[in-house]
Structures are given as C-alpha cells and as structure tokens.
Design an enzyme around this catalytic site. Structure first.
Site, short mmCIF file in Angstrom:
data_model
loop_
_atom_site.label_atom_id
_atom_site.label_comp_id
_atom_site.label_asym_id
_atom_site.label_seq_id
_atom_site.Cartn_x
_atom_site.Cartn_y
_atom_site.Cartn_z
N SER A 41 0.80 -1.23 0.00
CA SER A 41 0.00 0.00 0.00
C SER A 41 0.83 1.27 0.00
CB SER A 41 -0.93 0.00 1.22
OG SER A 41 -0.20 -0.19 2.42
N HIS A 248 -0.70 5.81 6.83
CA HIS A 248 -0.16 5.81 5.47
C HIS A 248 0.20 7.23 5.05
CE1 HIS A 248 -1.97 1.78 5.23
NE2 HIS A 248 -1.15 1.58 4.21
#
Length: 267
Positions: A41, A248
């Site tokens: 990711s 993230h």
C-alpha cells in the site's frame, strides 16, 4: 586581451555545456526505461487519494511515488502492479509476472504486512501500553527470524524475471516524532513502534544490499512531518471514518517524502 577574453568565454561555455549534459543525462537515460512498480500500500499510494478505477481494491493512486516518477520523468513505459495488503508472498505470486527481460527499472516497497503492521497498530490503539509493547516485540522477533529470507525470495524472483533491471528498494517512514506533547498512544508505545519500523528498514536495507539492489531510505525525509511533529503531517493519524488510510502517507508525503528519495535513487 581579446584572445584572453575569447578563451575565458569558450571555457565558460564548455563548462556550462558539460554541467548541462551531466544534469540532463539521468533524465535522458530514464526516458528510455521500461519501469515496473511492485509492492504494498505504500507503493500503491493508499492514503494519497486519486485512485485509478482499474486498480480496484489495490488502490493505486496517481499521487503515489511510482506514478509521480512516471509523470515527471516519462519513461518509455510504466506499469504499477503494487497493491494494498501485499506481502512478499503475494508479490511473488501475483506481481512478478509483470516483469520481463526488457524491464530496466523496478521499484518495490514490501515487508510491513509480513510482520503485521496493521495488526500491531490495531492492538496499540485499542489496548494498553503493555499489550502494545508485547505485540510490537512479537513482530520484531518475527522480522529478525523470517524477514531476511522472505525478502531474499522476492529479490531473487526480481533478478530472475528482470535480469537487466536496476532495482530500487524503497523503505518505510518512522511514524512518530518523539519528545513532543502528543495525545493518544503512550510515549512508550510510540517509541516501541518506531523501533520496529527502524528494524524492518534496517533488515530491508541489508537484504537489498546483499541482492545488489539500491535501498532508498525515506526516514530522514519524513523528519519534521511525522505524527506528533509540529510541522505539516505527511502521515495519516488514526482515521475512524476511513481506517484503511491510517498510518499511510498523504499525497504530500508521497510527493515531498517518497518521490524525491526514489527519484534520486532511480537516476
């Protein structure tokens, strides 16, 4: 006098031309690259928004560092097969087929899911410091025991399928700036989480070097932009409305942190 001025001008032009050629050479070389991006990711760009429709649940973002490199450098070809949730095993099983003998540049970020980044953060957020530290320690033990071999398998697969490529292994940013006033997790938990990320990055660097690959270390680029820092945050904090983006990089983290580090390493 005229002769001296002429020679000076000629030397200046030659120096300027040489500098220009040396600066433009990497971009010219990159323009001929056949570039494939692999990984999880952090490589697909989860958290950076602007996901391509074709990527589905892999959530490949046009703001991810591989896409930014492709848009700015314009290699001869570009394909990203990076996917949210990818592990070393899923990279081998579902991503390496994108490589070929004509591939000349490969990037990869992987390893975090193999040691359970997501599960660690869930434990640390929902439970106390004792449980958090224990979960992180278990992940560190697993990383030391298994990650070098798992990464080695991936890197060997890349070398087999793309023997002519230069390969850049891109690491992970450390989540927290320590020593600041910060709500949420305890200082002990934050320090332990950082310790685990540093361990994974150091193991990854060693494995990349052993394979003859370049390691692109993004940790210093994110200093001052981590969670609990006083600067612009380049990482998402826990987001209850969209748990998948938590921890993230933001679009700014991809463009300001990941992209320049990768660009420099890729040439």
């Amino acid at each position: 006098m005229r002769r001296t001025r002429f020679l000076t001008l000629a030397l200046s032009l030659a120096t300027a031309l040489g500098a220009s050629l040396s600066l433009s050479a990497p971009a010219q070389a990159a323009a001929t690259d056949r570039y494939v991006a692999l990984g999880d990711s952090y490589a697909s760009g989860v958290g950076a928004g602007s996901y391509t429709s074709e990527s589905g649940s892999c959530q490949r973002s046009t703001n991810a560092y591989p896409a930014l490199y492709a848009a700015n450098i314009k290699p001869a070809s570009y394909r990203s097969v990076a996917c949210s949730g990818a592990t070393t095993t899923s990279v081998i099983n579902t991503q390496l087929s994108a490589l070929s003998s004509t591939t000349s540049l490969v990037s990869i970020t992987v390893g975090g899911n193999d040691v359970g980044y997501s599960n660690i953060m869930t434990t640390c957020v929902l439970k106390g410091t004792t449980e958090c530290v224990a979960a992180v320690q278990a992940a560190e033990d697993k990383a030391r025991a298994q990650l070098p071999g798992l990464l080695g398998n991936v890197y060997n697969g890349i070398k087999t399928r793309a023997p002519n490529a230069r390969v850049v292994v891109v690491g992970y940013p450390v989540f927290y700036q320590l020593g600041t006033v910060c709500v949420g997790l305890s200082a002990t938990s934050r320090a332990k989480i950082n310790e685990a990320i540093n361990l994974v990055d150091d193991i990854t660097r060693s494995a990349a070097n052993a394979a003859g690959f370049t390691f692109a270390d993004v940790r210093s680029a994110f200093v001052g932009h981590q969670l609990c820092s006083y600067g612009e945050k380049w990482l998402h904090a826990l987001n209850y409305l969209n748990l998948g983006v938590s921890y993230h990089p933001t679009a700014a983290g991809q463009s300001g942190g990941y992209y320049p580090v990768f660009r420099n390493a890729a040439g």
